[in-house]
Structure formats: C-alpha cells, structure tokens
Design a protein around this motif. Sequence first.
Motif, PDB file in Angstrom:
ATOM      1  N   SER A   1       0.827  -1.205   0.000  1.00 26.46           N
ATOM      2  CA  SER A   1       0.000   0.000   0.000  1.00 26.46           C
ATOM      3  C   SER A   1       0.863   1.256   0.000  1.00 26.46           C
ATOM      4  N   PRO A   2       0.279   2.407  -0.371  1.00 27.50           N
ATOM      5  CA  PRO A   2       1.028   3.664  -0.269  1.00 27.50           C
ATOM      6  C   PRO A   2       1.559   3.929   1.142  1.00 27.50           C
ATOM      7  N   VAL A   3       0.835   3.437   2.145  1.00 27.74           N
ATOM      8  CA  VAL A   3       1.292   3.613   3.527  1.00 27.74           C
ATOM      9  C   VAL A   3       2.627   2.896   3.729  1.00 27.74           C
ATOM     10  N   ASP A   4       2.730   1.660   3.216  1.00 30.98           N
ATOM     11  CA  ASP A   4       3.984   0.913   3.347  1.00 30.98           C
ATOM     12  C   ASP A   4       5.118   1.616   2.610  1.00 30.98           C
ATOM     13  N   ILE A   5       4.805   2.133   1.427  1.00 30.72           N
ATOM     14  CA  ILE A   5       5.817   2.823   0.630  1.00 30.72           C
ATOM     15  C   ILE A   5       6.301   4.087   1.350  1.00 30.72           C
ATOM     16  N   GLU A   6       5.377   4.788   1.981  1.00 31.24           N
ATOM     17  CA  GLU A   6       5.730   6.007   2.717  1.00 31.24           C
ATOM     18  C   GLU A   6       6.598   5.686   3.928  1.00 31.24           C
ATOM     19  N   PHE A   7       6.231   4.636   4.674  1.00 29.84           N
ATOM     20  CA  PHE A   7       7.045   4.237   5.821  1.00 29.84           C
ATOM     21  C   PHE A   7       8.424   3.765   5.369  1.00 29.84           C
ATOM     22  N   ALA A   8       8.478   3.052   4.248  1.00 32.09           N
ATOM     23  CA  ALA A   8       9.765   2.586   3.726  1.00 32.09           C
ATOM     24  C   ALA A   8      10.689   3.762   3.473  1.00 32.09           C
ATOM     25  N   GLU A   9      10.166   4.800   2.828  1.00 32.73           N
ATOM     26  CA  GLU A   9      10.968   5.993   2.562  1.00 32.73           C
ATOM     27  C   GLU A   9      11.487   6.599   3.862  1.00 32.73           C
ATOM     28  N   GLU A  10      10.616   6.673   4.852  1.00 28.33           N
ATOM     29  CA  GLU A  10      10.998   7.254   6.140  1.00 28.33           C
ATOM     30  C   GLU A  10      12.114   6.446   6.807  1.00 28.33           C
ATOM     31  N   LEU A  11      12.094   5.131   6.596  1.00 28.73           N
ATOM     32  CA  LEU A  11      13.074   4.252   7.224  1.00 28.73           C
ATOM     33  C   LEU A  11      14.345   4.087   6.387  1.00 28.73           C
ATOM     34  N   GLY A  12      14.376   4.740   5.202  1.00 22.37           N
ATOM     35  CA  GLY A  12      15.567   4.674   4.360  1.00 22.37           C
ATOM     36  C   GLY A  12      15.556   3.560   3.329  1.00 22.37           C
ATOM     37  N   TYR A  13      14.334   3.059   3.009  1.00 27.39           N
ATOM     38  CA  TYR A  13      14.214   1.956   2.057  1.00 27.39           C
ATOM     39  C   TYR A  13      13.323   2.326   0.874  1.00 27.39           C
ATOM     40  N   ARG A  14      13.405   1.494  -0.169  1.00 26.18           N
ATOM     41  CA  ARG A  14      12.431   1.504  -1.247  1.00 26.18           C
ATOM     42  C   ARG A  14      11.925   0.086  -1.432  1.00 26.18           C
TER      43      ARG A  14
ATOM     44  N   GLN B   1      14.883 -20.131  -4.157  1.00 30.86           N
ATOM     45  CA  GLN B   1      14.339 -19.280  -5.215  1.00 30.86           C
ATOM     46  C   GLN B   1      13.098 -18.599  -4.658  1.00 30.86           C
ATOM     47  N   ARG B   2      13.105 -17.268  -4.678  1.00 32.29           N
ATOM     48  CA  ARG B   2      11.950 -16.560  -4.123  1.00 32.29           C
ATOM     49  C   ARG B   2      11.694 -15.274  -4.893  1.00 32.29           C
ATOM     50  N   VAL B   3      10.428 -14.972  -5.067  1.00 30.91           N
ATOM     51  CA  VAL B   3       9.964 -13.721  -5.683  1.00 30.91           C
ATOM     52  C   VAL B   3       8.992 -13.082  -4.710  1.00 30.91           C
ATOM     53  N   HIS B   4       9.276 -11.849  -4.308  1.00 33.47           N
ATOM     54  CA  HIS B   4       8.380 -11.162  -3.376  1.00 33.47           C
ATOM     55  C   HIS B   4       8.800  -9.695  -3.261  1.00 33.47           C
ATOM     56  N   PRO B   5       7.917  -8.858  -2.728  1.00 33.60           N
ATOM     57  CA  PRO B   5       8.325  -7.472  -2.470  1.00 33.60           C
ATOM     58  C   PRO B   5       9.431  -7.433  -1.427  1.00 33.60           C
ATOM     59  N   CYS B   6      10.391  -6.561  -1.617  1.00 33.20           N
ATOM     60  CA  CYS B   6      11.508  -6.411  -0.691  1.00 33.20           C
ATOM     61  C   CYS B   6      11.697  -4.940  -0.356  1.00 33.20           C
ATOM     62  N   MET B   7      12.152  -4.689   0.844  1.00 29.85           N
ATOM     63  CA  MET B   7      12.650  -3.358   1.183  1.00 29.85           C
ATOM     64  C   MET B   7      14.161  -3.382   1.017  1.00 29.85           C
ATOM     65  N   VAL B   8      14.662  -2.476   0.170  1.00 32.84           N
ATOM     66  CA  VAL B   8      16.104  -2.385  -0.049  1.00 32.84           C
ATOM     67  C   VAL B   8      16.549  -0.961   0.263  1.00 32.84           C
ATOM     68  N   SER B   9      17.754  -0.849   0.763  1.00 34.08           N
ATOM     69  CA  SER B   9      18.294   0.465   1.111  1.00 34.08           C
ATOM     70  C   SER B   9      18.289   1.389  -0.103  1.00 34.08           C
ATOM     71  N   LYS B  10      17.968   2.643   0.132  1.00 38.14           N
ATOM     72  CA  LYS B  10      17.990   3.628  -0.951  1.00 38.14           C
ATOM     73  C   LYS B  10      19.405   3.829  -1.495  1.00 38.14           C
ATOM     74  N   LYS B  11      20.413   3.338  -0.781  1.00 40.74           N
ATOM     75  CA  LYS B  11      21.798   3.440  -1.249  1.00 40.74           C
ATOM     76  C   LYS B  11      22.176   2.294  -2.183  1.00 40.74           C
ATOM     77  N   ALA B  12      21.383   1.235  -2.216  1.00 43.84           N
ATOM     78  CA  ALA B  12      21.691   0.082  -3.062  1.00 43.84           C
ATOM     79  C   ALA B  12      21.436   0.424  -4.527  1.00 43.84           C
ATOM     80  N   PRO B  13      22.309   0.024  -5.443  1.00 44.00           N
ATOM     81  CA  PRO B  13      22.118   0.357  -6.861  1.00 44.00           C
ATOM     82  C   PRO B  13      20.752  -0.060  -7.394  1.00 44.00           C
ATOM     83  N   ILE B  14      20.237  -1.191  -6.953  1.00 42.17           N
ATOM     84  CA  ILE B  14      18.987  -1.683  -7.520  1.00 42.17           C
ATOM     85  C   ILE B  14      17.796  -0.835  -7.098  1.00 42.17           C
ATOM     86  N   SER B  15      17.925  -0.101  -5.995  1.00 41.33           N
ATOM     87  CA  SER B  15      16.815   0.757  -5.559  1.00 41.33           C
ATOM     88  C   SER B  15      16.642   1.955  -6.484  1.00 41.33           C
TER      89      SER B  15
END
Length: 430
Positions: free
Chosen positions: A234-247, A263-277
């Motif tokens: 949800s947008p709420v999760d995305i907003e909290f992720a940003e606040e915590l330094g993730y995407r 082997q896994r496929v799922h939503p992940c929180m990754v640091s905004k400093k990581a190239p893939i973010s």
Amino acid sequence: MNKPLKIAIAGLGTVGAGVIKVLSDNKDIITARSGRAIEVCAVSARDRHRDRGVSLAPFTWYDNPVDMALDDEVDVVVELIGGSDGIAKALCEKALENGKHVVTANKALIAHHGTELAKTAEAKGVSIMYEAAVAGGIPIIKALREGLAGNGVERVYGILNGTCNYMLTNMRETGRDFDVILSEAQDLGYAEADPTFDVDGIDAAHKLAILTSVAFGCEVDFDGVQTEGIRHVSPVDIEFAEELGYRIKLLGIASRQNGSVEQRVHPCMVSKKAPISQVEGVFNAVVVEGNFVDQVVLQGRGAGEGPTASAVVGDLVDVARGVKVPTFSVAADKLEKLKSAPLTGHNGSYYVRLMVVDEPGVFADVAGVLKANNVSMETIVQRNRAPGEPVPLVLTLHETSEQSMLNALNGIAALDSVVETPRMIRIEDF
C-alpha cells in the motif's frame, strides 16, 4: 560469403514484427557481424491480413506454424507465440526433433519445459536460444553463460518485471493506491487486461527459474520458486519505507545453499543506497554475485518491441556464427537436480505494519508475542495518536528465521487490539 541463414517466425505480434524490422533496418550490420545474411523465409500468425507495419509479401505463409518445422528451407524456427504448452511447445519440439535451431522469447515455455527441450536440442546437435525470455534487451543469459563462465555464482537477483516496477515507482511518486496505478498501467499498455501474471509475481518467477538454472547449472524448477506478488503493498507501506531509508521493489532472488537452492519472488525493502533501488519505471535490472568477479549489475528495458526483438536477433547472430554453448551453462545431461530450500528456513530482517487500537498496553502485548517467538525489535514507528481509534504501528525486526516471524505474526494477529491482518515485507541487505 556463406549461404544465408533462413528463419521462420511464428507469432507476428509486437516482437515478431520488431524482429523483421531489426533484420531489415540493420541488415548490413547484422550480415557483417554474422558472416552471413539472416533472411526471413516463412511466417505464421493467427491473422494473415492484420496491418503490422511490415510487408509479409516476400515470405511463405503457414496457417499451422508447426508445419514450418517440416520446411526443408528453414534453418531456424523463431517461436514468439507464447504460453507454456499448446502450439508453442509443439512447434519447438517438432523443430528440434527435425534438427532445426529454435530461438524463443517464451519464458513460460522455458521455465516449465526447459530441461527437456535442452536435452532434445543437444541430442540433435542444435541450439535452443532464449535470451529474449529474461529481462528483454538485457543480455543476462549470455553474460551468465559466457562472460561469467569462470565464476562460481553465489547469488543472482533482480527486478524482473517492468510492470510491477512501474507501479511501485508511481505509487511512491504519487501516493495513489494500487488499483488506480494498475488501471493506468493497463491504459498505457504496461499491464495486460488480466494482470495476474505480472502483479502476482508469476512472470518474474518464470524468469527467475531460468536464471537459477543458468547461474547454478541445475535443472529448471519453476515449482520450486516461492512466489508472492505486490497486491498487498500500500502507499502507507511505501511512505514508511521511505521514512526508514528503504524503497520497495519486487525482486527475484536465487542463491545456492549446501546442496539446495533458494528461489523466491516477493516485495523487498532495499536500502535507498543500493544500486537496484535506483532502477525505476519499466526498467529491469539483474545483479550477479560471483566468487571472482564480485558484483555485476546489468540494467535496461525489460520488454517492448525494440529491446525484445534485439535479444532475439542477438541469438540469431550466434546461430549464424555457429556459436554452440550448452543451453543452461552445462550439458543438459549434467544439470544437477537441486532440492528447493523452503522459505520457512530463510533468515532475514523484516518490516511489519500493524493496524492497532490506540490504547494502553498495545506495545507490551506485541512485544510479549515477539519475545515468546525469539524475535527482537529494531525500531518502532507510530506517527499519530488517536486514542481509541485504529492507527498504524510499524516495526522493523532484527534478523530471525522466517518460521519464527510467521509464528509471531500469527500470535500478533490474534491480539484483540490488532484490527487488520499484519503486513510483512522482507528487508534485504544488498
């Protein structure tokens, strides 16, 4: 000059028409790089009269694409029909059995039947090529199978579905809900009318199963991919992720572990400093970690006429040059049959969002359940107070086992103060 390589194309949608355009527009470049011309001699599609922006007049038309596999003039069958079974599978099997090379963009076919098709191809002395099946114009299969052949691959992961990446990017930038962004993606042609394969992670799982086989030299095991989509983000999760330094990104991740493969496929929180973010919109990216090369990142458009047609033609050039490599890095009869590592045994950190009634004792109750399951909190975020009303409570948890996390979530969900199903997203440290 060697004699031309004659190809037959089954499926004249966006990619099929694109292949004809690339071969025509870049004819001189392709001929110089291949050492011979690559010429379309036959085509097949459902509608012979549809305007595709290219002339079909020079080509032999087949109503039944499988018949192209019997045409003595044809050297290579290009399968762009799609689907894991049916006519696409029958065509590829027949072509290989008749000693014809196959080039395909069909990820579902390779994910479900790749091992068997590879065995047939190698027994017949021909190739089945599928660069376009994974990550569009990114040459990840060639990179893994050839450029990184001297490495033991330890992990491969990436953004493998442009539709989901587009949606998550736009949800973050606009704050709009999943359903609104999905409708927009459908209007723009990024998502199908039935978006299930994209948003439920199935498309990414097909691609990850293929990458896993190439990376680790094992049989393709689509059923072993543990898959979760993005519907619950949800947008709420995305907003909290940003606040915590993730995407938040939908990632496919594969790693080899003591004789098994995860082997896994799922939503992940990754640091905004990581190239893939930083990979946004419809773009894909794949990261390979090797024991000598360290980390390699490939990024580009994962779909569309140009990138996918480019990948198909790249495979055709290899066939024209006489390049022969094993379908999945090692000979098909040497592919390992690796056991699937269950996700319950995964260890990692977690983000959890709760909707709780704002009343005394809530923190203590939640902390009690976590303690009982050997899960420890790293951070707690509660932005607003509304005594007696539901409010979001966000936790990040220190590294623990997936099973412990699931047990804790079940216990938390049973608390009277928790009014919605807890939402959990795994945190990845890249």
